[in-house]
Write a protein that holds these residues in place. Structure first.
Motif, PDB file in Angstrom:
ATOM      1  N   GLU A   1     -40.989 -60.777   1.570  1.00  0.00           N
ATOM      2  CA  GLU A   1     -41.568 -61.065   2.879  1.00  0.00           C
ATOM      3  C   GLU A   1     -41.434 -59.864   3.818  1.00  0.00           C
ATOM      4  N   THR A   2     -40.320 -59.140   3.700  1.00  0.00           N
ATOM      5  CA  THR A   2     -40.132 -57.928   4.493  1.00  0.00           C
ATOM      6  C   THR A   2     -41.211 -56.916   4.174  1.00  0.00           C
ATOM      7  N   LEU A   3     -41.479 -56.710   2.885  1.00  0.00           N
ATOM      8  CA  LEU A   3     -42.503 -55.763   2.457  1.00  0.00           C
ATOM      9  C   LEU A   3     -43.879 -56.191   2.944  1.00  0.00           C
ATOM     10  N   VAL A   4     -44.161 -57.475   2.866  1.00  0.00           N
ATOM     11  CA  VAL A   4     -45.453 -57.992   3.323  1.00  0.00           C
ATOM     12  C   VAL A   4     -45.656 -57.702   4.813  1.00  0.00           C
ATOM     13  N   LYS A   5     -44.631 -57.964   5.608  1.00  0.00           N
ATOM     14  CA  LYS A   5     -44.725 -57.725   7.055  1.00  0.00           C
ATOM     15  C   LYS A   5     -44.905 -56.248   7.361  1.00  0.00           C
ATOM     16  N   ASN A   6     -44.166 -55.382   6.660  1.00  0.00           N
ATOM     17  CA  ASN A   6     -44.300 -53.942   6.871  1.00  0.00           C
ATOM     18  C   ASN A   6     -45.706 -53.459   6.527  1.00  0.00           C
ATOM     19  N   LEU A   7     -46.225 -53.959   5.407  1.00  0.00           N
ATOM     20  CA  LEU A   7     -47.549 -53.543   4.962  1.00  0.00           C
ATOM     21  C   LEU A   7     -48.629 -54.034   5.931  1.00  0.00           C
ATOM     22  N   GLN A   8     -48.506 -55.264   6.394  1.00  0.00           N
ATOM     23  CA  GLN A   8     -49.447 -55.792   7.387  1.00  0.00           C
ATOM     24  C   GLN A   8     -49.479 -54.910   8.631  1.00  0.00           C
ATOM     25  N   LYS A   9     -48.307 -54.572   9.106  1.00  0.00           N
ATOM     26  CA  LYS A   9     -48.179 -53.784  10.334  1.00  0.00           C
ATOM     27  C   LYS A   9     -48.800 -52.402  10.173  1.00  0.00           C
ATOM     28  N   LYS A  10     -48.522 -51.749   9.059  1.00  0.00           N
ATOM     29  CA  LYS A  10     -49.017 -50.393   8.852  1.00  0.00           C
ATOM     30  C   LYS A  10     -50.531 -50.357   8.676  1.00  0.00           C
ATOM     31  N   LEU A  11     -51.069 -51.308   7.951  1.00  0.00           N
ATOM     32  CA  LEU A  11     -52.519 -51.347   7.759  1.00  0.00           C
ATOM     33  C   LEU A  11     -53.244 -51.565   9.082  1.00  0.00           C
ATOM     34  N   LEU A  12     -52.648 -52.371   9.939  1.00  0.00           N
ATOM     35  CA  LEU A  12     -53.253 -52.620  11.245  1.00  0.00           C
ATOM     36  C   LEU A  12     -53.153 -51.375  12.134  1.00  0.00           C
ATOM     37  N   GLU A  13     -51.987 -50.744  12.132  1.00  0.00           N
ATOM     38  CA  GLU A  13     -51.764 -49.575  12.981  1.00  0.00           C
ATOM     39  C   GLU A  13     -52.578 -48.360  12.542  1.00  0.00           C
ATOM     40  N   HIS A  14     -52.600 -48.112  11.223  1.00  0.00           N
ATOM     41  CA  HIS A  14     -53.206 -46.879  10.733  1.00  0.00           C
ATOM     42  C   HIS A  14     -54.667 -47.018  10.310  1.00  0.00           C
ATOM     43  N   ARG A  15     -55.062 -48.231   9.889  1.00  0.00           N
ATOM     44  CA  ARG A  15     -56.432 -48.398   9.392  1.00  0.00           C
ATOM     45  C   ARG A  15     -57.220 -49.489  10.122  1.00  0.00           C
ATOM     46  N   GLU A  16     -56.572 -50.150  11.063  1.00  0.00           N
ATOM     47  CA  GLU A  16     -57.194 -51.262  11.808  1.00  0.00           C
ATOM     48  C   GLU A  16     -57.698 -52.347  10.862  1.00  0.00           C
ATOM     49  N   ILE A  17     -56.908 -52.566   9.800  1.00  0.00           N
ATOM     50  CA  ILE A  17     -57.216 -53.638   8.845  1.00  0.00           C
ATOM     51  C   ILE A  17     -56.239 -54.779   9.100  1.00  0.00           C
ATOM     52  N   SER A  18     -56.747 -55.938   9.447  1.00  0.00           N
ATOM     53  CA  SER A  18     -55.900 -57.088   9.753  1.00  0.00           C
ATOM     54  C   SER A  18     -55.917 -58.073   8.585  1.00  0.00           C
ATOM     55  N   LEU A  19     -54.805 -58.111   7.853  1.00  0.00           N
ATOM     56  CA  LEU A  19     -54.686 -59.022   6.708  1.00  0.00           C
ATOM     57  C   LEU A  19     -53.758 -60.165   7.051  1.00  0.00           C
ATOM     58  N   SER A  20     -54.069 -61.341   6.536  1.00  0.00           N
ATOM     59  CA  SER A  20     -53.163 -62.474   6.680  1.00  0.00           C
ATOM     60  C   SER A  20     -51.984 -62.277   5.735  1.00  0.00           C
ATOM     61  N   LYS A  21     -50.943 -63.046   5.957  1.00  0.00           N
ATOM     62  CA  LYS A  21     -49.772 -62.970   5.088  1.00  0.00           C
ATOM     63  C   LYS A  21     -50.166 -63.241   3.641  1.00  0.00           C
ATOM     64  N   ARG A  22     -50.974 -64.248   3.405  1.00  0.00           N
ATOM     65  CA  ARG A  22     -51.366 -64.613   2.041  1.00  0.00           C
ATOM     66  C   ARG A  22     -52.222 -63.524   1.398  1.00  0.00           C
ATOM     67  N   GLN A  23     -53.127 -62.940   2.152  1.00  0.00           N
ATOM     68  CA  GLN A  23     -53.959 -61.864   1.612  1.00  0.00           C
ATOM     69  C   GLN A  23     -53.105 -60.669   1.212  1.00  0.00           C
ATOM     70  N   CYS A  24     -52.093 -60.385   2.012  1.00  0.00           N
ATOM     71  CA  CYS A  24     -51.196 -59.274   1.723  1.00  0.00           C
ATOM     72  C   CYS A  24     -50.334 -59.583   0.491  1.00  0.00           C
ATOM     73  N   GLU A  25     -49.878 -60.816   0.362  1.00  0.00           N
ATOM     74  CA  GLU A  25     -49.105 -61.216  -0.816  1.00  0.00           C
ATOM     75  C   GLU A  25     -49.928 -61.055  -2.082  1.00  0.00           C
ATOM     76  N   VAL A  26     -51.189 -61.471  -2.033  1.00  0.00           N
ATOM     77  CA  VAL A  26     -52.084 -61.334  -3.182  1.00  0.00           C
ATOM     78  C   VAL A  26     -52.281 -59.855  -3.525  1.00  0.00           C
ATOM     79  N   ALA A  27     -52.443 -59.022  -2.505  1.00  0.00           N
ATOM     80  CA  ALA A  27     -52.630 -57.584  -2.728  1.00  0.00           C
ATOM     81  C   ALA A  27     -51.441 -56.990  -3.483  1.00  0.00           C
ATOM     82  N   LEU A  28     -50.238 -57.318  -3.058  1.00  0.00           N
ATOM     83  CA  LEU A  28     -49.037 -56.772  -3.695  1.00  0.00           C
ATOM     84  C   LEU A  28     -48.897 -57.243  -5.139  1.00  0.00           C
ATOM     85  N   LEU A  29     -49.213 -58.500  -5.381  1.00  0.00           N
ATOM     86  CA  LEU A  29     -49.094 -59.021  -6.743  1.00  0.00           C
ATOM     87  C   LEU A  29     -50.145 -58.402  -7.659  1.00  0.00           C
ATOM     88  N   ILE A  30     -51.336 -58.133  -7.119  1.00  0.00           N
ATOM     89  CA  ILE A  30     -52.355 -57.422  -7.900  1.00  0.00           C
ATOM     90  C   ILE A  30     -51.842 -56.033  -8.266  1.00  0.00           C
TER      91      ILE A  30
END
Length: 264
Positions: free
Chosen positions: A186-215
């Motif tokens: 969950e820590t990794l998911v939150k960090n990744l969400q934050k960075k994608l929003l800050e650096h790429r203006e990509i807003s992912l939900s928690k579930r979308q981010c979880e799916v991305a990491l598992l892929i």
């Protein structure tokens, strides 16, 4: 007469014990283990909570095995390593084999294609020890193209038989390590969400981010569904949403996009 009963591995184990709390220990425990069974390469590192891993020792017969260790692995993509999951999941001390820990599509994912496959590694095992609160040390032993063979059944029997000794020595050597904070997926998911929003203006939900990491870690649609407690069809919906938001169309593009934002 008694001296002749002591074999090479026992002599090296004795040296490893007497080397505890010294800079010679990593080399000494490796020398002991490679006399117990055949090893092509060795890596000893520590996983912490909120900072990058620390490399204590490495040895290989093939340059490619550790060629990109510091530049790629230690900087971020260790977070996709099946052995790192042992640290996150607070696994029990003991011997683990990569083929038993890896997700079902590990050999098809981009981490394997872009990094692990290029190491020429054929088989890998590790002694995993939780040496202190928030810190795990792993002593990884591999077979690569220099031998061209996996660990045999006998190798695994020997490795398992001495696992309590190896882990015990590791815990003694590195018990002084420490880590702050806590680390979960969950820590990794939150960090990744934050960075994608800050650096790429990509807003992912928690579930979308979880799916991305598992892929990225090499899980199939069915495996992702089982991990998250959702249906395979729902996984496909989240993956479609993920790709649309990121404006990508392949796992290779997903890896290229997210690998630079994995580490905190």
């Amino acid at each position: 007469m008694m001296q002749s009963l002591i074999n090479s591995s026992e002599e090296h184990l004795s040296h490893a014990i007497t080397s505890l709390a010294t800079v010679e220990f990593s080399q000494a425990i490796y020398d002991w283990l490679r006399r117990c069974f055949e090893i092509d390469n060795c890596t000893i590192l520590a996983f912490y909570q909120t900072r990058q891993p620390e490399l204590f020792f490495s040895h290989t017969n093939v340059k490619q095995v550790h060629e990109r260790m510091e530049r790629d692995y230690l900087s971020s993509i260790y977070l996709l390593d099946p052995f790192h999951d042992l640290h996150v999941d607070k696994a029990e001390d003991g011997l683990y084999r990569l083929r038993d820990c890896a997700p079902d599509h590990f050999h098809r994912n981009e981490y394997y294609a872009k990094y692990y496959g290029r190491t020429t590694m054929i088989d890998e095992i590790c002694y995993h020890a939780r040496v202190a609160r928030g810190v795990s040390v792993q002593l990884c032993l591999g077979r690569d193209r220099s031998s061209g063979r996996s660990f045999s059944g006998r190798d695994m029997e020997v490795a398992q038989r001495i696992s309590t000794i190896a882990c015990g020595l590791m815990k003694k050597q590195w018990s002084n390590l420490s880590a702050r904070g806590d680390y979960t997926n969950e820590t990794l998911v939150k960090n990744l969400q934050k960075k994608l929003l800050e650096h790429r203006e990509i807003s992912l939900s928690k579930r979308q981010c979880e799916v991305a990491l598992l892929i990225l870690r090499g899980h199939s649609t069915i495996s992702i569904g089982l991990r998250l407690g959702i249906s395979p069809q729902t996984v496909k919906v989240f993956r479609k949403q993920l790709y649309r938001k990121c404006e990508i169309s392949s796992q290779a593009e997903l890896f290229s996009l997210m690998s630079r934002y994995l580490a905190s």
